[in-house]
Design a protein around this motif. Structure first.
Motif, short mmCIF file in Angstrom:
data_model
loop_
_atom_site.label_atom_id
_atom_site.label_comp_id
_atom_site.label_asym_id
_atom_site.label_seq_id
_atom_site.Cartn_x
_atom_site.Cartn_y
_atom_site.Cartn_z
N ASN A 333 -3.01 -11.51 11.51
CA ASN A 333 -3.59 -10.16 11.53
C ASN A 333 -2.87 -9.25 10.54
OD1 ASN A 333 -5.25 -7.94 13.03
ND2 ASN A 333 -3.15 -7.20 13.08
N ASN A 334 -1.54 -9.35 10.50
CA ASN A 334 -0.77 -8.54 9.55
C ASN A 334 -1.14 -8.87 8.11
OD1 ASN A 334 0.52 -7.41 11.72
ND2 ASN A 334 2.39 -8.63 11.53
N LEU A 335 -1.34 -10.15 7.82
CA LEU A 335 -1.77 -10.54 6.47
C LEU A 335 -3.14 -9.95 6.15
CD1 LEU A 335 -0.67 -14.25 5.95
CD2 LEU A 335 -0.32 -12.36 4.34
N GLY A 336 -4.01 -9.93 7.15
CA GLY A 336 -5.32 -9.31 6.94
C GLY A 336 -5.19 -7.85 6.54
N ASN A 337 -4.29 -7.14 7.20
CA ASN A 337 -4.08 -5.73 6.85
C ASN A 337 -3.56 -5.59 5.42
OD1 ASN A 337 -4.83 -5.03 9.45
ND2 ASN A 337 -2.74 -4.88 10.20
N ALA A 338 -2.62 -6.45 5.06
CA ALA A 338 -2.04 -6.37 3.72
C ALA A 338 -3.08 -6.67 2.65
CB ALA A 338 -0.86 -7.33 3.60
N TYR A 339 -3.89 -7.70 2.86
CA TYR A 339 -4.92 -8.03 1.87
C TYR A 339 -6.03 -6.97 1.83
CZ TYR A 339 -3.36 -12.55 0.16
OH TYR A 339 -2.67 -13.54 -0.50
N SER A 340 -6.29 -6.31 2.95
CA SER A 340 -7.29 -5.24 2.96
C SER A 340 -6.89 -4.10 2.04
CB SER A 340 -7.50 -4.71 4.38
OG SER A 340 -8.14 -5.67 5.19
N ASN A 341 -5.58 -3.89 1.90
CA ASN A 341 -5.07 -2.78 1.09
C ASN A 341 -4.40 -3.25 -0.20
OD1 ASN A 341 -5.36 -0.19 2.89
ND2 ASN A 341 -4.65 -1.80 4.26
N ARG A 342 -4.59 -4.51 -0.55
CA ARG A 342 -3.93 -5.04 -1.74
C ARG A 342 -4.46 -4.38 -3.01
NH1 ARG A 342 -3.94 -11.22 -4.16
NH2 ARG A 342 -1.82 -11.15 -5.03
N ILE A 343 -3.56 -4.11 -3.93
CA ILE A 343 -3.92 -3.47 -5.20
C ILE A 343 -4.12 -4.51 -6.29
CG2 ILE A 343 -3.11 -1.86 -6.98
CD1 ILE A 343 -1.55 -0.43 -4.68
N ARG A 344 -3.26 -5.50 -6.32
CA ARG A 344 -3.41 -6.55 -7.34
C ARG A 344 -4.54 -7.50 -6.96
NH1 ARG A 344 2.95 -8.22 -8.40
NH2 ARG A 344 3.65 -6.14 -9.06
N GLY A 345 -4.98 -8.25 -7.96
CA GLY A 345 -6.02 -9.23 -7.70
C GLY A 345 -7.40 -8.59 -7.65
N GLU A 346 -8.40 -9.42 -7.52
CA GLU A 346 -9.78 -8.93 -7.46
C GLU A 346 -10.05 -8.36 -6.08
OE1 GLU A 346 -14.38 -10.59 -7.84
OE2 GLU A 346 -12.68 -11.96 -7.86
N ARG A 347 -10.59 -7.17 -6.03
CA ARG A 347 -10.83 -6.49 -4.76
C ARG A 347 -11.73 -7.32 -3.84
NH1 ARG A 347 -9.12 -3.58 -0.66
NH2 ARG A 347 -10.60 -2.07 0.16
N ALA A 348 -12.79 -7.88 -4.39
CA ALA A 348 -13.72 -8.66 -3.58
C ALA A 348 -13.02 -9.86 -2.95
CB ALA A 348 -14.90 -9.12 -4.42
N GLU A 349 -12.17 -10.54 -3.72
CA GLU A 349 -11.47 -11.71 -3.22
C GLU A 349 -10.45 -11.32 -2.16
OE1 GLU A 349 -10.50 -15.48 -2.45
OE2 GLU A 349 -12.16 -14.81 -3.73
N ASN A 350 -9.78 -10.17 -2.34
CA ASN A 350 -8.81 -9.71 -1.36
C ASN A 350 -9.47 -9.45 -0.01
OD1 ASN A 350 -6.67 -9.84 -3.17
ND2 ASN A 350 -6.87 -7.70 -3.78
N ILE A 351 -10.65 -8.86 -0.04
CA ILE A 351 -11.34 -8.58 1.22
C ILE A 351 -11.78 -9.87 1.89
CG2 ILE A 351 -13.37 -7.47 2.26
CD1 ILE A 351 -13.16 -5.32 0.11
N GLU A 352 -12.21 -10.85 1.10
CA GLU A 352 -12.57 -12.14 1.69
C GLU A 352 -11.36 -12.77 2.38
OE1 GLU A 352 -15.80 -13.46 1.76
OE2 GLU A 352 -16.11 -11.41 1.07
N SER A 353 -10.20 -12.66 1.74
CA SER A 353 -8.98 -13.20 2.35
C SER A 353 -8.67 -12.47 3.65
CB SER A 353 -7.81 -13.07 1.37
OG SER A 353 -8.02 -13.85 0.22
N ALA A 354 -8.82 -11.14 3.64
CA ALA A 354 -8.55 -10.36 4.85
C ALA A 354 -9.45 -10.80 5.99
CB ALA A 354 -8.73 -8.87 4.57
N ILE A 355 -10.74 -10.97 5.70
CA ILE A 355 -11.69 -11.41 6.74
C ILE A 355 -11.27 -12.77 7.30
CG2 ILE A 355 -14.06 -12.20 7.10
CD1 ILE A 355 -14.94 -9.99 5.13
#
Length: 738
Positions: A333-355
């Motif tokens: 869950n904590n990783l999901g929060n971090a990827y939801s707000n990640r600045i680096r990387g592609e935004r779309a891919e970060n959200i997929e990781s968070a999900i």
């Protein structure tokens, strides 16, 4: 007690929890018919639920209120007699000693005598123990002090009964034991008791939360006087871990500094807690470091989030689903929060990781086994689906709505008021953007959710959340299909104006800009063009005054682009209002101000700076001011967050925040900034009669050319016109649709 009266008690308790500080007495007076022994009992029960759910402030408030009402009503909060409690104290201390501190032996005894474990039991423990320890020979006193300390360890972890009372009994026991075990005579035992006392204060429900954490920090620091790395490495690491957690949660002091102290303590612990020697402790600290770096204020936000992700991923090397299922789910869950707000990387891919991380956590966090964690993760998953870029937008919003509604199955208003309100606001936002279903019905659902949220999000208790929800409610009313159009617009205007009572230019500049823009749109719809002009002008002035925060903020490139697009809409609406007001000159000036690199830069850079470059000294001063502004803004953000935390603790006064320093820095920056907005009457020295300026501007449905070609002074009665080139110095030529 009949069900209807029980519900009335719960409704009154919720009103007390959410009413403005100082109005509790009036609330009770308005419901005097409910103030009786049943209310006091229900308050105690709700306090227990809130404590178990982690709402320590609400639990503490209700316990205090129940005690006050009990005294006023002449109620006894316990059926136990002092004699029975003293006898039980003797029995439980003997059982603790005889069983060699075995919880499987002591806990059944505690369970059979829950009615004796109350505040009076703690007082009897203190009175009896202090007197007994003073009169006994050292050897006998030491034995009793050891039993009291061990019993305190057991009662602190005892899962039944009143958790608040259990903590008070434990704290009393530790403090009594410390009157015998001193640092000078029994240093090791003294350090152990100090560490345990710190843990009890960290978990304490009663008392002021800020003061409890200070007491915990003091106890941990005391323990570390004896628990040195060389003499007691594992105990030193344990206490460093506890100290880090206390600093992470600290309310007093500067938030940024507290987080740095937490990081230092956790990193110190890792000098002993290696993965090979202490794998589970190592993983715990990796997770804790991920959390503190996620919330870190100092350093680059982008880098802090990357470090948080790395620490969480390290924790998962030990926290496997099979070996540590709940810890694994927590870290996912904590990783999901971090990827939801990640600045680096592609935004779309970060959200997929968070999900994916949230969905993984839900494999363990089921509703039955971990209801509150399940609800938290469902809410987080809903937010990720709402932000999702990939997939069909309509389907993503449906998934978001489903997750928010699932969270609300556990997040009830009575049990989790603030979480309930947050999820209601999220649900309202999702309904406001919903594609499927009837548009009119979706907007009604959004309005209902926002209004529900504000039953908890009051201005006094949650000012920034209240203002956010008011802004969202205004958006819903502005889009509303049902009802009278004029009435809906007035409701939207009222909501925006309410939001601006909190969203001031000084305290929440970007939120202020957003709401001023929304208010201007509402005024336009109401054909109140002068008011619309004022709202848009206030927003634009703030955008330009705070150019540093907007251009250098912590958002990623995609978010900055989105922000730039929002501000462009602000300028566009202002230009259109100027044209509707037939003020062509103002329209041109705002076109000029809207550009990233405007005309005045191009026309005056040669005369200001012949080499085409800003002098190094000026550039250096601007860069220094940029850093000072960002640092000061972070400091103010900390004060705002701390202030809102204090508002949750009844009777605590929040000091006014002073914004004068950051405004002085912004003023100095803007004074040094080489390019100032160009006024129309300043064009004369820049062009002659043989020169024409042609500019283009894109509107929503077309683009237009602005032609400026004759700046010969005109009589005062003349003004720019759209119609005739020979009589006008400024023209807007409509062009084809894009």
């Amino acid at each position: 007690m009949d069900e209807q009266r029980q519900q009335a008690y719960l409704t009154l308790i919720n009103a007390l929890l959410t009413c403005p500080s100082g109005e509790e007495g009036q609330t009770l007076q308005d419901n005097a018919e409910l103030v009786d022994a049943g209310l006091v009992k229900t308050m105690a029960q709700v306090a227990e639920v809130l404590a178990e759910r982690g709402d320590e402030n609400g639990a503490q408030f209700l316990i205090g209120m129940a005690n006050q009402l009990g005294e006023l009503l002449g109620l006894s909060t316990s059926t136990a007699t002092p004699e029975a409690q003293l006898d039980f104290l003797m029995q439980v201390l003997k059982t603790t000693s005889d069983s060699d501190v075995d919880p499987q032996v002591v806990y059944p005894l505690l369970q059979e005598n829950l009615h004796l474990l109350d505040d009076n039991f703690a007082r009897i423990l203190y009175d009896w123990a202090t007197a007994k320890l003073a009169e006994l020979q050292p050897a006998q006193a030491k034995s009793i002090a050891i039993d009291i300390g061990n019993f305190s360890n057991l009662i602190q972890e005892f899962p039944l009964g009143s958790q608040a009372t259990n903590q008070e009994i434990a704290i009393t026991g530790y403090e009594v034991a410390l009157t015998f075990f001193t640092c000078e005579n029994h240093s090791k035992t003294w350090a152990t008791l100090q560490n345990n006392l710190g843990a009890a204060y960290s978990d304490r429900i009663r008392g002021e939360r800020a003061e409890n954490i200070e007491s915990a920090i003091a106890s941990y620091q005391a323990a570390l006087q004896i628990y040195t790395r060389d003499a007691f490495p594992s105990k030193w690491a344990m206490t460093q871990t506890n100290l880090g957690a206390a600093y992470r949660n600290r309310i007093r002091g500067e938030r940024a500094e507290n987080i740095e102290l937490a990081i230092a303590s956790f990193q110190s612990a890792l000098e002993v807690y290696t993965r090979q020697a202490f794998p589970s402790q190592w993983a715990l600290i990796q997770n804790n470091l991920g959390t503190v770096y996620y919330f870190r204020i100092r350093g680059e936000r982008e880098e802090n989030i990357e470090l948080a992700i790395a620490f969480y991923q390290s924790a998962l090397e030990v926290y496997t689903c099979e070996a540590f299922p709940s810890d694994w789910a927590m870290t996912k869950n904590n990783l999901g929060n971090a990827y939801s707000n990640r600045i680096r990387g592609e935004r779309a891919e970060n959200i997929e990781s968070a999900i994916a991380f949230y969905q993984a956590a839900l494999e363990v966090y089921t509703r039955d086994a971990f209801p509150s964690q399940w609800a938290t993760t469902q809410n987080n998953l809903g937010a990720a689906y709402y932000d999702r870029i990939r997939g069909e937008r309509a389907e993503n919003i449906e998934s978001a709505i489903a997750s928010f509604q699932s969270a609300l199955e556990v997040y009830t208003r009575d049990a989790f008021p603030s979480d309930w309100a947050n999820t209601q606001n999220n649900l309202g936002t999702a309904y406001g953007d919903r594609i499927r279903g009837e548009r009119a019905e979706n907007i009604e659902s959004a309005i209902a959710s926002f209004q529900a949220a504000m039953a908890v999000y009051t201005r006094d208790a949650f000012p920034s959340d209240w203002a956010m929800t008011q802004n969202n409610l205004g958006n819903a009313y502005l889009e509303r299909i049902r009802g009278e159009v004029a009435e809906n617009i007035e409701s939207a205007i009222a909501s925006y104006q309410a939001a601006l009572e909190v969203r001031t230019r000084e305290a929440f500049p970007q939120n202020y800009i957003e709401t001023q823009f929304n208010l201007g749109r509402a005024y336009r719809d109401a054909q109140q063009l002068d008011n619309a002009y004022d709202a848009f002008a206030a927003g634009i002035d703030t955008v330009e005054f705070q150019r540093v925060e907007i251009s250098l903020g912590t958002a990623n490139d995609a978010d900055k682009q989105k922000l730039a697009e929002e501000w462009n809409k602000l300028y566009l609406n202002m230009i259109e209002v100027c044209l509707e007001l037939a003020d062509n000159t103002q329209a041109w000036e705002y076109i000029e101000r809207s550009k990233t690199r405007n005309l005045i830069e191009l026309l005056t850079s040669r005369s200001l700076y012949p080499d085409g470059e800003i002098p190094t000294q000026i550039k250096s001063q601007l860069q220094q001011l940029q850093q000072e502004i960002l640092i000061e803004q972070r400091r103010l953000n900390q004060l705002q967050a701390a202030g809102e935390q204090k508002l949750l603790e009844k009777s605590i006064t929040v000091e006014e925040i002073d914004y004068s320093h950051i405004n002085q820095l912004r003023q100095r920056y803007n004074e040094l900034y080489p390019y100032k907005p160009l006024k129309f009457d300043q064009l004369s020295p820049l062009i002659d009669k043989n020169t024409a300026i042609i500019e283009w501007y894109i509107f929503d449905d077309c683009f237009r050319a602005v032609i400026i070609n004759d700046l010969t002074p005109q009589p005062p009665s003349q003004s720019p016109s759209f119609r005739r080139t020979e009589d006008a110095s400024l023209l807007f030529h409509g062009r084809g649709r894009i």
